[in-house]
Design a protein around this motif. Structure first.
Motif, PDB file in Angstrom:
ATOM      1  N   GLY A  63      20.547   9.238 -51.891  1.00 55.98           N
ATOM      2  CA  GLY A  63      21.323   9.858 -52.819  1.00 55.98           C
ATOM      3  C   GLY A  63      22.604   9.327 -52.272  1.00 55.98           C
ATOM      4  N   PRO A  64      23.713   9.096 -52.945  1.00 58.68           N
ATOM      5  CA  PRO A  64      25.037   8.671 -52.662  1.00 58.68           C
ATOM      6  C   PRO A  64      25.474   9.553 -51.289  1.00 58.68           C
ATOM      7  CG  PRO A  64      25.079   9.211 -54.818  1.00 58.68           C
ATOM      8  CD  PRO A  64      23.593   9.510 -54.376  1.00 58.68           C
ATOM      9  N   GLY A  65      25.302  11.104 -51.333  1.00 58.82           N
ATOM     10  CA  GLY A  65      25.734  11.700 -50.465  1.00 58.82           C
ATOM     11  C   GLY A  65      25.052  11.784 -49.041  1.00 58.82           C
ATOM     12  N   THR A  66      23.817  11.341 -49.185  1.00 59.79           N
ATOM     13  CA  THR A  66      22.914  10.975 -47.797  1.00 59.79           C
ATOM     14  C   THR A  66      23.373   9.481 -47.275  1.00 59.79           C
ATOM     15  OG1 THR A  66      21.239  12.207 -48.784  1.00 59.79           O
ATOM     16  CG2 THR A  66      20.515  10.859 -46.954  1.00 59.79           C
ATOM     17  N   TYR A  68      26.423   7.704 -47.769  1.00 59.46           N
ATOM     18  CA  TYR A  68      27.693   8.004 -47.173  1.00 59.46           C
ATOM     19  C   TYR A  68      27.665   8.581 -46.041  1.00 59.46           C
ATOM     20  CZ  TYR A  68      29.004   4.965 -51.178  1.00 59.46           C
ATOM     21  OH  TYR A  68      28.971   4.034 -52.314  1.00 59.46           O
ATOM     22  N   GLU A  72      28.809   6.484 -42.663  1.00 59.64           N
ATOM     23  CA  GLU A  72      30.112   7.236 -41.884  1.00 59.64           C
ATOM     24  C   GLU A  72      29.872   7.111 -40.355  1.00 59.64           C
ATOM     25  OE1 GLU A  72      31.526  11.038 -42.144  1.00 59.64           O
ATOM     26  OE2 GLU A  72      33.467  10.690 -42.020  1.00 59.64           O
ATOM     27  N   ARG A  95      32.837  -0.934 -52.435  1.00 58.06           N
ATOM     28  CA  ARG A  95      33.118  -1.445 -51.212  1.00 58.06           C
ATOM     29  C   ARG A  95      31.800  -1.934 -50.639  1.00 58.06           C
ATOM     30  NH1 ARG A  95      36.935   3.414 -48.104  1.00 58.06           N
ATOM     31  NH2 ARG A  95      38.616   3.113 -49.360  1.00 58.06           N
TER      32      ARG A  95
ATOM     33  N   TYR B   6      30.291  16.583 -61.648  1.00 59.37           N
ATOM     34  CA  TYR B   6      29.961  15.789 -60.688  1.00 59.37           C
ATOM     35  C   TYR B   6      31.256  15.455 -59.856  1.00 59.37           C
ATOM     36  CZ  TYR B   6      27.631  12.487 -57.282  1.00 59.37           C
ATOM     37  OH  TYR B   6      27.328  12.130 -56.218  1.00 59.37           O
ATOM     38  N   ARG B  16      38.556  15.030 -45.274  1.00 58.54           N
ATOM     39  CA  ARG B  16      38.215  13.504 -44.759  1.00 58.54           C
ATOM     40  C   ARG B  16      36.941  12.798 -45.481  1.00 58.54           C
ATOM     41  NH1 ARG B  16      33.806  12.778 -41.969  1.00 58.54           N
ATOM     42  NH2 ARG B  16      33.160  14.853 -42.269  1.00 58.54           N
ATOM     43  N   PHE B  17      35.934  13.528 -45.701  1.00 57.63           N
ATOM     44  CA  PHE B  17      34.937  12.688 -46.459  1.00 57.63           C
ATOM     45  C   PHE B  17      35.241  12.254 -47.915  1.00 57.63           C
ATOM     46  CE2 PHE B  17      30.787  12.542 -48.777  1.00 57.63           C
ATOM     47  CZ  PHE B  17      29.973  11.703 -47.906  1.00 57.63           C
ATOM     48  N   ARG B  20      37.700   9.235 -48.171  1.00 56.75           N
ATOM     49  CA  ARG B  20      36.995   7.821 -47.600  1.00 56.75           C
ATOM     50  C   ARG B  20      35.898   7.770 -48.651  1.00 56.75           C
ATOM     51  NH1 ARG B  20      35.166   4.213 -47.074  1.00 56.75           N
ATOM     52  NH2 ARG B  20      34.713   2.869 -45.320  1.00 56.75           N
ATOM     53  N   PHE B  21      35.055   8.653 -49.160  1.00 59.95           N
ATOM     54  CA  PHE B  21      33.812   8.227 -49.914  1.00 59.95           C
ATOM     55  C   PHE B  21      33.808   8.635 -51.395  1.00 59.95           C
ATOM     56  CE2 PHE B  21      32.341   7.838 -45.512  1.00 59.95           C
ATOM     57  CZ  PHE B  21      31.994   6.676 -45.344  1.00 59.95           C
ATOM     58  N   MET B  25      31.370   7.233 -54.232  1.00 57.70           N
ATOM     59  CA  MET B  25      30.311   8.381 -54.921  1.00 57.70           C
ATOM     60  C   MET B  25      30.457   8.638 -56.543  1.00 57.70           C
ATOM     61  SD  MET B  25      29.981  11.277 -51.967  1.00 57.70           S
ATOM     62  CE  MET B  25      28.790  12.095 -52.721  1.00 57.70           C
ATOM     63  N   LEU B  40      21.193  13.091 -58.582  1.00 58.93           N
ATOM     64  CA  LEU B  40      22.293  12.846 -58.171  1.00 58.93           C
ATOM     65  C   LEU B  40      23.089  14.196 -57.869  1.00 58.93           C
ATOM     66  CD1 LEU B  40      23.664  10.005 -60.188  1.00 58.93           C
ATOM     67  CD2 LEU B  40      23.017  10.127 -57.620  1.00 58.93           C
ATOM     68  N   ASP B  43      21.600  15.936 -54.997  1.00 56.67           N
ATOM     69  CA  ASP B  43      21.872  14.932 -53.454  1.00 56.67           C
ATOM     70  C   ASP B  43      23.462  15.685 -53.183  1.00 56.67           C
ATOM     71  OD1 ASP B  43      21.847  12.869 -51.501  1.00 56.67           O
ATOM     72  OD2 ASP B  43      23.690  12.331 -52.718  1.00 56.67           O
ATOM     73  N   SER B  47      24.875  17.300 -49.865  1.00 56.43           N
ATOM     74  CA  SER B  47      25.695  16.586 -49.240  1.00 56.43           C
ATOM     75  C   SER B  47      27.005  17.707 -48.876  1.00 56.43           C
ATOM     76  CB  SER B  47      26.338  15.347 -49.877  1.00 56.43           C
ATOM     77  OG  SER B  47      27.650  15.021 -49.423  1.00 56.43           O
ATOM     78  N   ARG B  50      25.986  19.990 -46.023  1.00 55.63           N
ATOM     79  CA  ARG B  50      25.851  19.259 -44.895  1.00 55.63           C
ATOM     80  C   ARG B  50      27.304  18.934 -44.294  1.00 55.63           C
ATOM     81  NH1 ARG B  50      24.087  14.353 -46.761  1.00 55.63           N
ATOM     82  NH2 ARG B  50      21.994  14.869 -46.943  1.00 55.63           N
ATOM     83  N   GLN B  51      28.056  18.483 -45.377  1.00 62.54           N
ATOM     84  CA  GLN B  51      29.487  18.091 -44.693  1.00 62.54           C
ATOM     85  C   GLN B  51      30.172  19.396 -44.050  1.00 62.54           C
ATOM     86  OE1 GLN B  51      30.793  15.074 -44.261  1.00 62.54           O
ATOM     87  NE2 GLN B  51      28.660  14.279 -45.116  1.00 62.54           N
ATOM     88  N   ARG B  55      29.170  18.676 -40.426  1.00 67.86           N
ATOM     89  CA  ARG B  55      29.864  17.482 -39.984  1.00 67.86           C
ATOM     90  C   ARG B  55      31.416  18.068 -39.877  1.00 67.86           C
ATOM     91  NH1 ARG B  55      25.461  15.833 -39.347  1.00 67.86           N
ATOM     92  NH2 ARG B  55      24.614  14.115 -40.651  1.00 67.86           N
TER      93      ARG B  55
END
Lengths: 134, 160
Positions: A63-66, A68, A72, A95, B6, B16-17, B20-21, B25, B40, B43, B47, B50-51, B55
């Motif tokens: 997935g996009p979360g995993t 990116y 990183e 990118r 989404y 920060r995340f 950048r992304f 996404m 999606l 995920d 995410s 997780r972040q 992180r």
């Protein structure tokens, strides 16, 4: 387009690699798939996702979360770099990412490790089969 | 509507995340189409967790808070025990504890029944001592008692 040759993977290279490289092994499945997807050419995020799904025949989907999160980490460790855009007409949100020389060495080392694991597994299974047949 | 949700999910990521992304996404979401929406979103939620939990420094803050709370509880407990000990000091139970400690025995927990029994015994012994003293006092002749000069009394008398 970056070519990946079998000669890159050698046992001598694997044994003489630096501690920094050793500390990155073994690669996680997501990292291995991302590096493999970038081994052939520079790709954008969605391109990496599609390539990973193709390589694993749809069994492993990122997935996009995993993706990116892993990208990183890989960029911070110097395994992957951001590449230049191919054309000005593309979506600015897109990118591209490129495998670095260090990333290629890490991938090679992990592939050698996996080859060793596969060899060991084959030997074990053949021994089990022969003992079962007798 | 899905796109809005989404985007909100991405907006909840650490800055920060997200900076950048986040756009990438969102672009992947636009490219992937509707058939992968559920995957999606799953995920995106993973995410997000997780972040923030792994992180970012949130887990460090949580660990720091937990350790501080534990230390505070331990300190509070030791303070309360100190107060208990100071209240108990001078009591029979404290003497018993000190005696046990000097003998190298492990102090037993406070037993109220045993404490009451020992206190009752001590009161009985004291009563016995008083009775004995009273008997001695009564057995002595009154004259001798009266004839014995009181040193303090004489001192007072002299002063006066």
């Amino acid at each position: 387009m970056t070519q990946y040759s079998e000669s890159d993977i050698s046992n001598s290279e694997y044994t003489t690699m630096k501690d920094e490289l050793k500390s990155l092994l073994p690669l996680s499945p997501a990292t291995l798939h991302i590096l493999l997807a970038l081994a052939a050419e520079d790709r954008h995020g969605y391109g990496i996702m599609l390539e990973v799904a193709r390589q694993s025949q749809g069994q492993y989907e990122l997935g996009p979360g995993t993706l990116y999160d892993n990208l990183e980490k890989l960029m911070r460790r110097g395994l992957v770099n951001e590449a230049l855009r191919r054309s000005a007409n593309e979506d600015p949100r897109r990118r591209y990412y490129r495998l670095s020389a260090f990333g290629r060495r890490v991938l090679s080392a992990d592939l050698v490790r996996l080859r060793g694991v596969l060899k060991e597994a084959k030997a074990t299974f053949s021994a089990i089969k022969s003992s079962e047949s007798t | 509507m899905r796109r809005v949700f989404y985007r909100a999910l991405i907006a909840l990521h650490p800055p920060r995340f997200r900076e950048r992304f986040g756009d990438e996404m969102m672009w992947v979401f636009d490219e992937a189409g509707h058939e992968r929406t559920a995957r999606l979103f799953a995920d995106g939620i993973l995410s997000l967790l997780r972040q923030w939990l792994l992180r970012s420094n949130l887990w460090k803050m949580a660990a720091g808070t937990a350790i501080s709370a534990l230390l505070l509880c331990a300190w509070g407990n030791s303070m309360l025990r100190g107060v208990d000990m100071s209240l108990m000091r001078g009591s029979l139970w404290h003497e018993r504890l000190m005696m046990n400690a000097s003998l190298g025995e492990r102090p037993r927990p406070f037993d109220e029944a045993e404490f009451s029994r020992e206190a009752a015994q001590a009161v009985e012994i004291l009563a016995e001592i008083r009775k004995t003293e009273a008997r001695k006092h009564h057995s002595q002749p009154h004259d001798s008692l009266h004839s014995t000069p009181n040193p303090s009394g004489s001192a007072h008398a002299k002063k006066g």
